[in-house]
Write a protein that holds these residues in place. Structure first.
Motif, PDB file in Angstrom:
ATOM      1  N   GLN A 159       0.838  -1.204   0.000  1.00 35.72           N
ATOM      2  CA  GLN A 159       0.000   0.000   0.000  1.00 35.72           C
ATOM      3  C   GLN A 159       0.876   1.259   0.000  1.00 35.72           C
ATOM      4  N   PHE A 160       1.792   1.302  -0.956  1.00 36.29           N
ATOM      5  CA  PHE A 160       2.792   2.374  -1.074  1.00 36.29           C
ATOM      6  C   PHE A 160       2.427   3.286  -2.236  1.00 36.29           C
ATOM      7  N   THR A 161       2.152   4.561  -1.933  1.00 35.94           N
ATOM      8  CA  THR A 161       1.710   5.516  -2.952  1.00 35.94           C
ATOM      9  C   THR A 161       2.808   5.825  -3.975  1.00 35.94           C
ATOM     10  N   GLY A 162       4.041   5.524  -3.632  1.00 33.83           N
ATOM     11  CA  GLY A 162       5.151   5.808  -4.536  1.00 33.83           C
ATOM     12  C   GLY A 162       5.036   5.143  -5.888  1.00 33.83           C
ATOM     13  N   TYR A 163       4.475   3.934  -5.938  1.00 31.17           N
ATOM     14  CA  TYR A 163       4.324   3.252  -7.226  1.00 31.17           C
ATOM     15  C   TYR A 163       3.363   4.006  -8.139  1.00 31.17           C
ATOM     16  N   TYR A 164       2.317   4.561  -7.553  1.00 33.44           N
ATOM     17  CA  TYR A 164       1.349   5.377  -8.309  1.00 33.44           C
ATOM     18  C   TYR A 164       2.047   6.612  -8.877  1.00 33.44           C
ATOM     19  N   LEU A 165       2.821   7.279  -8.045  1.00 35.22           N
ATOM     20  CA  LEU A 165       3.479   8.517  -8.465  1.00 35.22           C
ATOM     21  C   LEU A 165       4.516   8.278  -9.553  1.00 35.22           C
ATOM     22  N   ILE A 166       5.311   7.216  -9.394  1.00 33.82           N
ATOM     23  CA  ILE A 166       6.346   6.958 -10.401  1.00 33.82           C
ATOM     24  C   ILE A 166       5.716   6.501 -11.720  1.00 33.82           C
ATOM     25  N   THR A 167       4.621   5.720 -11.637  1.00 34.72           N
ATOM     26  CA  THR A 167       3.942   5.268 -12.855  1.00 34.72           C
ATOM     27  C   THR A 167       3.369   6.447 -13.628  1.00 34.72           C
ATOM     28  N   LEU A 168       2.673   7.347 -12.929  1.00 36.56           N
ATOM     29  CA  LEU A 168       2.058   8.474 -13.625  1.00 36.56           C
ATOM     30  C   LEU A 168       3.097   9.486 -14.092  1.00 36.56           C
ATOM     31  N   THR A 169       4.195   9.616 -13.367  1.00 31.09           N
ATOM     32  CA  THR A 169       5.256  10.527 -13.816  1.00 31.09           C
ATOM     33  C   THR A 169       5.863  10.030 -15.128  1.00 31.09           C
ATOM     34  N   LEU A 170       6.192   8.736 -15.194  1.00 30.11           N
ATOM     35  CA  LEU A 170       6.755   8.177 -16.424  1.00 30.11           C
ATOM     36  C   LEU A 170       5.737   8.234 -17.561  1.00 30.11           C
ATOM     37  N   TYR A 171       4.483   7.957 -17.255  1.00 30.51           N
ATOM     38  CA  TYR A 171       3.416   8.026 -18.259  1.00 30.51           C
ATOM     39  C   TYR A 171       3.270   9.453 -18.783  1.00 30.51           C
ATOM     40  N   SER A 172       3.272  10.422 -17.869  1.00 28.58           N
ATOM     41  CA  SER A 172       3.112  11.824 -18.236  1.00 28.58           C
ATOM     42  C   SER A 172       4.267  12.304 -19.111  1.00 28.58           C
ATOM     43  N   ILE A 173       5.479  11.954 -18.726  1.00 27.75           N
ATOM     44  CA  ILE A 173       6.648  12.351 -19.529  1.00 27.75           C
ATOM     45  C   ILE A 173       6.568  11.750 -20.923  1.00 27.75           C
ATOM     46  N   LEU A 174       6.158  10.482 -20.995  1.00 27.56           N
ATOM     47  CA  LEU A 174       6.055   9.811 -22.290  1.00 27.56           C
ATOM     48  C   LEU A 174       5.023  10.474 -23.186  1.00 27.56           C
ATOM     49  N   ILE A 175       3.789  10.635 -22.686  1.00 23.78           N
ATOM     50  CA  ILE A 175       2.734  11.154 -23.572  1.00 23.78           C
ATOM     51  C   ILE A 175       2.966  12.623 -23.905  1.00 23.78           C
ATOM     52  N   ASN A 176       3.540  13.383 -22.971  1.00 24.07           N
ATOM     53  CA  ASN A 176       3.831  14.793 -23.273  1.00 24.07           C
ATOM     54  C   ASN A 176       4.902  14.892 -24.352  1.00 24.07           C
ATOM     55  N   SER A 177       5.974  14.116 -24.203  1.00 25.37           N
ATOM     56  CA  SER A 177       7.056  14.142 -25.198  1.00 25.37           C
ATOM     57  C   SER A 177       6.547  13.669 -26.554  1.00 25.37           C
ATOM     58  N   ASP A 178       5.715  12.649 -26.526  1.00 24.58           N
ATOM     59  CA  ASP A 178       5.158  12.099 -27.760  1.00 24.58           C
ATOM     60  C   ASP A 178       4.304  13.141 -28.484  1.00 24.58           C
ATOM     61  N   LYS A 179       3.487  13.857 -27.709  1.00 26.13           N
ATOM     62  CA  LYS A 179       2.612  14.874 -28.310  1.00 26.13           C
ATOM     63  C   LYS A 179       3.422  16.072 -28.821  1.00 26.13           C
ATOM     64  N   ILE A 180       4.442  16.461 -28.074  1.00 22.57           N
ATOM     65  CA  ILE A 180       5.300  17.563 -28.530  1.00 22.57           C
ATOM     66  C   ILE A 180       5.994  17.187 -29.831  1.00 22.57           C
ATOM     67  N   ASP A 181       6.487  15.940 -29.883  1.00 14.48           N
ATOM     68  CA  ASP A 181       7.170  15.475 -31.089  1.00 14.48           C
ATOM     69  C   ASP A 181       6.217  15.452 -32.284  1.00 14.48           C
ATOM     70  N   ALA A 182       4.997  14.995 -32.046  1.00 14.97           N
ATOM     71  CA  ALA A 182       4.014  14.913 -33.137  1.00 14.97           C
ATOM     72  C   ALA A 182       3.553  16.292 -33.595  1.00 14.97           C
ATOM     73  N   LEU A 237      -6.936  11.062   1.482  1.00 12.14           N
ATOM     74  CA  LEU A 237      -6.477  10.741   0.129  1.00 12.14           C
ATOM     75  C   LEU A 237      -5.509  11.797  -0.388  1.00 12.14           C
ATOM     76  N   LEU A 238      -5.934  13.060  -0.333  1.00 14.67           N
ATOM     77  CA  LEU A 238      -5.111  14.135  -0.886  1.00 14.67           C
ATOM     78  C   LEU A 238      -3.867  14.371  -0.039  1.00 14.67           C
ATOM     79  N   LYS A 239      -3.985  14.166   1.256  1.00  6.45           N
ATOM     80  CA  LYS A 239      -2.803  14.274   2.125  1.00  6.45           C
ATOM     81  C   LYS A 239      -1.724  13.297   1.676  1.00  6.45           C
ATOM     82  N   GLN A 240      -2.133  12.067   1.355  1.00  2.00           N
ATOM     83  CA  GLN A 240      -1.173  11.039   0.959  1.00  2.00           C
ATOM     84  C   GLN A 240      -0.499  11.381  -0.362  1.00  2.00           C
ATOM     85  N   VAL A 241      -1.301  11.835  -1.328  1.00  2.00           N
ATOM     86  CA  VAL A 241      -0.744  12.143  -2.648  1.00  2.00           C
ATOM     87  C   VAL A 241       0.135  13.392  -2.578  1.00  2.00           C
ATOM     88  N   ILE A 242      -0.339  14.422  -1.880  1.00  2.00           N
ATOM     89  CA  ILE A 242       0.446  15.651  -1.730  1.00  2.00           C
ATOM     90  C   ILE A 242       1.751  15.368  -0.997  1.00  2.00           C
TER      91      ILE A 242
END
Length: 770
Positions: free
Chosen positions: A174-197, A404-409
């Motif tokens: 029940q570690f929020t870090g996996y959520y944060l690292i997954t969405l960070t990598l996802y965000s970097i990927l889709i943002n870079s992909d859209k900028i490139d396109a 919820l928000l305390k944990q994510v923040i």
């Protein structure tokens, strides 16, 4: 990132590998045919065939390469699951994320594997080998495309095995870090992909002086104003901003909790700019500032303050890459410091990417980015890292989401160097100062609250119906002809009844104003502006809760239908706000009801109402401003100590187990408490609206989706200014199916929309829908 066990260099390599692998599947002959097809209808038909998709095969390839890279590292920790995370995000890089457990089930489906068989056989292996050998050699990753093609089914089995282990780990830790690292990598990927396109990238180095607000206050002569109000504002400003050099930068969550009207907008901006400068100097962090507020009515108000700061002090032109406003009523236009201008889709692309030094946006935009599965929203997720986030009027965050928000923040603060500033007069206990979870930037806040003696609150808890209430207010508004009144109600219908009653009194020298979401946004903002302007006539304002938080108006007497403590305190901030009266303003809290129940029970949870009543019982029927801090603290302490955290805990389990789709379907920052299905209705209120509606119908007739979107963006801001959302049960006709919206035409406007009070609920069944 190092607290994850991932150093900066390793993280950079991981993002690079995901980036170069995510489109591997475009090397199939199927995708190449789709890519070069010139007939749009044929291309659309190919898009629906599974062998023309590239996400799954690319995801398997990404796992394969990341596994090789991670295997070459000595210290794995969280890195052991990076290949699985890479698989998840690449698989959905053109869609929305789903639940992690569900995303891997396809790999046991024989039909799916046979599709990949076809794709593998169709790869141009010689060209792919040349490309990837060159890219991967730098990382020391041995690459043999023939091995991958021959062993991909074995790799799929490895992914399934790793997935089971990963899902089990997620449930146990029940570690929020996996959520944060997954969405960070996802965000970097889709943002870079859209900028490139898109071939659009306007990133630039823009310096903003940390003394910007200091200079502004001097220019405006704020220091020379010796009124009590301004004296307190300057004291608070000085206390917050002068201690920036002594701040422990390892503490990343701060509070500015001061009385309403005490200048927290400028104070928080100045603090953020000074913190930004210090982070750049000491930590080499180029932090953007994200200023987020709950309501559109105060976003424009605070944005205008920021804009005035820049235009007063700075000699350069203010552009969107410096100061950006992002909400659905904002202009779709983007200009850079180099005077490069963008409109339409290109402008929207830049706005939604938060490519600016300071972003002023809504709670919905911010919180539905950090708690989301949506591709479009998550594109900017990674930009929150290394940022300074100001959350203004945080008391409006529903208490059921505090945990919820305390944990994510906390995760952003701990792992991504994100600094948060909670700004409000009524600080909720999302973070507990007594436990050292949040740093109070205003040490003398008790003193500041005691210094003010602007209002007196009178609490009457005996319920009364609207007819009884009319009898009480009639004599007062008639006798106190020189006083401005504000009436705030919990429901639109009760507010309408009182407004119409007050109008029927036909009081001399009085201007009447009605505000609710029943009125189109264009008229709401116009009315708020008129209310704030000085006038020879006294003002009688009737509103729902939308006027409470942050709207900078000042009246003499307030009547508020019963609400929670934070709402009571906020509405008190509209009374004698600037301490300009030689007497106390009067805030009267009453309990109004209809034949069924008290109106507050339609809006607020029984739990919060009960806590409010518990706190109020500890005070006499009259409360003074110096008591408000204790009142608020006592209320939020009771809420925190006795509230159920079940909903937050359930949502947190979704976050920690990467159940993205389930999470997003259950998280709603703004709840529709009526329970009624609603419809958006375009109100053709004037000739300008009629022209916009014509453009809208033309836009909807365009066959090309991109043409439709581009055309709509050109009218979106003005179009949304005429939109209201009403219960379907109160709208007498079906929505226009081909246009997906309700419509009140100009020629029928007088029957169905009142210029003063908005949508008429008792609509005639004869209304036309064309």
């Amino acid at each position: 990132m190092e607290k994850f066990g991932i150093d900066e260099n390793t993280f950079s390599k991981i993002t690079f590998l995901i980036g170069v692998c995510h489109d591997f599947g475009k090397g199939t002959k199927y995708f190449q045919r789709y890519l070069f097809e010139t007939n749009p209808s044929i291309q659309r038909s190919l898009r629906n065939k599974r062998e023309y998709h590239h996400g799954l095969i690319s995801a398997i390839f990404t796992y394969y390469i990341l596994e090789k890279y991670v295997g070459s590292l000595k210290d794995k920790n969280i890195l052991e699951y990076i290949p699985t995370i890479g698989y998840l995000i690449v698989k959905k890089h053109h869609g929305n994320l789903k639940n992690a457990e569900d995303e891997i089930r396809e790999l046991i489906d024989e039909d799916t594997l046979e599709i990949i068989d076809l794709q593998i056989k169709s790869l141009d292996t010689s060209e792919l080998k040349a490309v990837y050998e060159k890219l991967l050699d730098e990382y020391g990753i041995p690459f043999d495309i023939d091995t991958f093609c021959n062993e991909y089914r074995s790799i799929a089995k490895e992914i399934l095995k790793s997935k089971r282990k990963f899902i089990k780990l997620l449930k146990e830790e029940q570690f929020t870090g996996y959520y944060l690292i997954t969405l960070t990598l996802y965000s970097i990927l889709i943002n870079s992909d859209k900028i490139d396109a898109s071939s659009i990238d306007v990133s630039s180095e823009i310096e903003i002086s940390p003394e910007l607000v200091d200079k502004y206050k001097v220019e405006k002569g704020f220091q020379n104003n010796e009124s009590t109000m301004n004296k307190v504002r300057n004291e608070i400003y000085k206390e917050v901003t002068e201690n920036i050099e002594n701040l422990d930068l390892d503490k990343k969550i701060y509070s500015i909790s001061v009385p309403t009207g005490s200048g927290k907008t400028l104070t928080s901006l100045s603090f953020a700019l000074k913190l930004k400068a210090r982070l750049r100097e000491e930590k080499r962090i180029k932090a953007k500032i994200i200023y987020s507020l709950p309501f559109l009515s105060i976003i424009d108000q605070n944005y205008d303050v920021f804009e005035d700061v820049f235009k007063t002090v700075e000699t350069t032109n203010l552009s969107e890459d410096v100061l950006l406003k992002h909400h659905h009523l904002a202009d779709i236009f983007y200009r850079t410091q180099d005077d490069e201008e963008f409109e339409g889709l290109k402008s929207l692309f830049l706005i939604e990417g938060w490519n600016s030094e300071i972003i002023v946006t809504t709670f919905v935009q911010f919180f539905h980015t950090i708690v989301s599965n949506k591709n479009r929203s998550l594109r900017k997720f990674h930009t929150i890292a290394n940022s300074i986030v100001i959350l203004d009027e945080v008391q409006s965050i529903p208490h059921k989401y505090w945990l919820l928000l305390k944990q994510v923040i906390s995760g952003f603060a701990e792992y991504f160097n994100t600094y948060f500033i909670f700004v409000t007069a009524t600080q909720p206990l999302i973070f507990d100062p007594e436990k050292g979870e949040i740093v109070e930037l205003v040490k003398n806040k008790d003193t500041y609250f005691r210094e003010f003696d602007r209002v007196k609150l009178k609490i009457t808890l005996n319920p009364m119906n609207l007819d009884e209430f009319k009898g009480i207010i009639d004599s007062e508004v008639k006798e106190k002809i020189d006083k401005n009144f504000l009436f705030v109600f919990n429901t639109i219908k009760s507010s309408l009844e009182i407004f119409n009653h007050l109008k029927s009194l036909k009081l001399e020298n009085s201007d009447y104003y009605y505000l609710s979401t029943n009125i189109i946004p264009k008229e709401r903002l116009k009315k708020i502006k008129e209310i704030k302007e000085k006038s020879e006539k006294r003002k009688i304002i009737v509103s729902t809760q939308l006027i409470e938080a942050g709207v900078d108006i000042d009246v003499d007497i307030v009547y508020r239908d019963f609400a929670t403590i934070d709402s009571i305190n906020q509405v008190s901030g509209r009374c004698n706000r600037n301490s300009s009266k030689s007497y106390r303003g009067q805030v009267n809290i009453v309990v109004l009801k209809d034949e069924r129940k008290e109106f507050h029970r339609y809006i607020y949870s029984s739990f919060l109402i009960d806590k409010t009543k518990e706190v109020l019982k500890e005070f006499p029927s009259e409360i003074y401003e110096k008591d408000l801090l204790f009142l608020n603290n006592n209320y939020f302490r009771k809420v925190k100590d006795t509230s159920s955290e079940d909903e937050s805990k359930e949502l947190l389990s979704y976050i920690n187990e990467l159940k993205f789709k389930t999470l997003t379907s259950d998280f709603r920052l703004i709840d529709d408490k009526t329970g009624y299905e609603k419809i958006d209705v375009f109100v053709e209120n004037d000739t300008e609206a009629a022209e916009i509606w014509k453009e809208y119908t033309v836009m909807k007739s365009l066959k090309n989706p991109l043409d439709r979107k581009e055309k709509f963006l050109s009218i979106r801001r003005k179009f949304n200014e005429y939109i209201i959302s009403v219960p379907k049960k109160d709208f007498p006709c079906e929505e226009l199916e081909d246009l997906n919206i309700g419509y009140i035409p100009l020629e029928q406007i007088k029957h169905y929309y009142d210029p003063e009070t908005g949508f008429v609920f008792e609509l005639k069944s004869t209304m036309m829908c064309d």
